[in-house]
Design an enzyme around this catalytic site. Structure first.
Site, PDB file in Angstrom:
ATOM      1  N   LYS A 107      34.993  51.770  44.231  1.00  0.00           N
ATOM      2  CA  LYS A 107      35.975  52.767  44.643  1.00  0.00           C
ATOM      3  C   LYS A 107      35.373  54.162  44.793  1.00  0.00           C
ATOM      4  CE  LYS A 107      40.134  50.442  43.049  1.00  0.00           C
ATOM      5  NZ  LYS A 107      39.586  49.197  42.457  1.00  0.00           N
TER       6      LYS A 107
HETATM    7  C1  LIG Z   1      40.009  47.933  42.882  1.00  0.00           C
HETATM    8  C2  LIG Z   1      39.077  46.836  42.548  1.00  0.00           C
HETATM    9  C3  LIG Z   1      39.126  45.591  43.220  1.00  0.00           C
HETATM   10  C4  LIG Z   1      40.178  45.257  44.249  1.00  0.00           C
HETATM   11  O1  LIG Z   1      40.019  45.975  45.443  1.00  0.00           O
HETATM   12  P1  LIG Z   1      41.193  46.018  46.507  1.00  0.00           P
HETATM   13  O2  LIG Z   1      40.696  46.873  47.602  1.00  0.00           O
HETATM   14  O3  LIG Z   1      42.374  46.633  45.794  1.00  0.00           O
HETATM   15  O4  LIG Z   1      41.489  44.624  46.919  1.00  0.00           O
HETATM   16  C5  LIG Z   1      38.174  44.624  42.906  1.00  0.00           C
HETATM   17  N1  LIG Z   1      37.245  44.857  41.952  1.00  0.00           N
HETATM   18  C6  LIG Z   1      37.173  46.021  41.273  1.00  0.00           C
HETATM   19  C7  LIG Z   1      36.144  46.178  40.228  1.00  0.00           C
HETATM   20  C8  LIG Z   1      38.081  47.057  41.545  1.00  0.00           C
HETATM   21  O5  LIG Z   1      38.004  48.196  40.854  1.00  0.00           O
END
Ligand SMILES: *Cc1c(COP(=O)(O)O)cnc(C)c1O
Length: 435
Positions: A107
């Protein structure tokens, strides 16, 4: 580029307004009016492009002239200040590690990009009052948002997190930054934090005093830069000369949706796999054609504990709401915690690879899909977090300790600073009584 609300195509706006508002006034998700096609010679030039040059070429049409090229270049440079390596796991499977950013989660890219776009737009508006980004977190999002917005001018960040429900590292990432970042420790669970944030957005008293903004994953400036990963991976794997399959551990489906946008722009990706934990709305839908949201089930891959994935409607749009087309491009598999732990063990024992629970789910989905293929393909699972972020479960499952990455050391010695609140009144008082 113009964006429209998926609830109402007539509701059009600019990139800037979409970034500032997050959600359209009718609560629809914003979607670009056109999906730009890659330049005809893009794939020919790709082997010689830097990752910054790829990112610029991919994202520029989504922004148009709303951010000057020189500024956009700088935003990209600051966003992509780390590596995106692909680690071979088997002969036909690689792990695309997206966790080398400052908070060790994928993210980071979206949060950094969005923070800088918003900072630019506020400065351009000569906005004298600051914006306040209000965000509830169950752990991962908050850290990435806090770090992404740290020191960005004209923006304060207020993060609500559930007391005792985030890991020690996550708490340090939320509470030790200082400057324009404030952490509120809520006596409650994640849903309480989320409810408080929602209430604040609708509270007229707060809205007369503060410019509230959300840094939610549905914001176009967090969603679109995630396309970069797929381009970087495609470039790195060109010499395999095989059809490429991406398995994306998914919760809200922003990351997968970005991959499907990249494909729609013209990146030759053979197939996608939606890999989920027991929160399996999408894999079930792909099997049955019946889209049924569910109550969230807690799992060890908790960043994917989502019972009503908000970005799936964007995937439907990319696929023209055609179920057959969707099935042609996307398969779905789901795994429970026991299967996830078994995969962690197998990855470690058979392939000497330490994954985190989210990556392990991605690996399982990928393996399952590759097994259905008659022709050979190369598969990539997205490793979305560093295993250290899920230390307890990984260490217990693998029966070994995990080394702390060097760059986390200073963090652990920093002092936690958080204000405790136990009700909405606490949040309201804080927002009304700070400048
Ligand atoms: C947010 C997150 C996800 C999921 O991602 P999306 O875009 O919401 O599908 C998967 N793995 C981790 C470690 C995350 O922080």
């Amino acid at each position: 580029m113009k964006y429209y609300s998926l609830n109402n195509p007539a509701l059009e706006t600019t990139f800037k307004a979409a970034v500032k508002m997050g959600l359209a006034p009718d609560k629809g998700l914003y979607f670009p009016k056109e999906i730009p096609a890659l330049a005809k010679d893009f794939l020919e030039r790709l082997p010689n492009l830097s990752k910054e040059a790829i990112a610029l070429e991919v994202i520029e049409p989504y922004i148009g002239n709303e951010i000057p090229k020189a500024v956009l270049k700088q935003i990209i440079d600051e966003t992509l200040c780390f590596e995106f390596p692909i680690i071979p796991v088997t002969d036909t499977i690689g792990s695309l590690e997206l966790f080398h950013g400052p908070t060790l989660a994928f993210k980071d890219v979206g949060a950094r990009f969005m923070a800088r776009c918003l900072g630019y737009f506020n400065q351009q508006d000569q906005q004298t009052e600051k914006s306040t980004v209000l965000v509830a977190t169950s752990g991962d999002t908050g850290g990435a948002v806090a770090d992404g917005f740290l020191g960005v001018r004209g923006i304060d960040v207020v993060i609500l997190y559930p007391k005792g429900k985030v890991s020690e590292i996550q708490e340090k990432q939320l509470t030790t930054l200082g400057k324009n970042i404030t952490a509120l420790e809520v006596d409650g669970v994640f849903d309480d934090c989320q409810d408080m944030v929602k209430t604040a957005f609708l509270d007229p008293e707060i809205n007369t005093k503060k410019n509230l903004t959300s840094a939610n994953s549905i914001n176009v400036a967090r969603w679109l830069p995630q396309m970069f990963y797929y381009f970087f991976a495609f470039q790195a794997l060109a010499d395999k000369n095989k059809p490429l399959v991406f398995s994306v551990p998914s919760g809200n489906f922003g990351n997968l949706c970005a991959g499907m946008m990249a494909q729609k722009m013209g990146l030759p990706i053979h197939h996608f796999v939606a890999s989920t934990n027991s929160n399996k709305v999408v894999p079930e839908y792909l099997k049955t054609g019946n889209y049924q949201t569910q109550k969230t089930i807690p799992t060890i891959s908790n960043a994917m504990d989502v019972g009503a994935p908000s970005n799936f409607v964007r995937i439907q749009q990319i696929m023209n709401h055609d179920f057959d087309v969707l099935q042609k491009h996307l398969s779905g598999y789901s795994y429970d915690d026991a299967q996830t732990k078994a995969a962690l063990v197998r990855l470690y024992q058979s392939y000497n690879y330490i994954a985190d629970p989210h990556g392990a789910v991605g690996f399982l989905g990928l393996e399952a899909y590759l097994n259905t293929l008659e022709t050979s393909a190369y598969g990539v699972f997205l490793e979305t977090a560093h295993p250290i972020k899920f230390l307890d479960v990984v260490e217990e499952t693998l029966q070994r300790t995990i080394d702390m990455p060097e760059r986390l050391m200073p963090l652990l010695n920093r002092e936690k600073k958080a204000l405790s609140i136990d009700s909405y009144t606490g949040l309201k008082n804080y927002l009304l009584n700070t400048d």
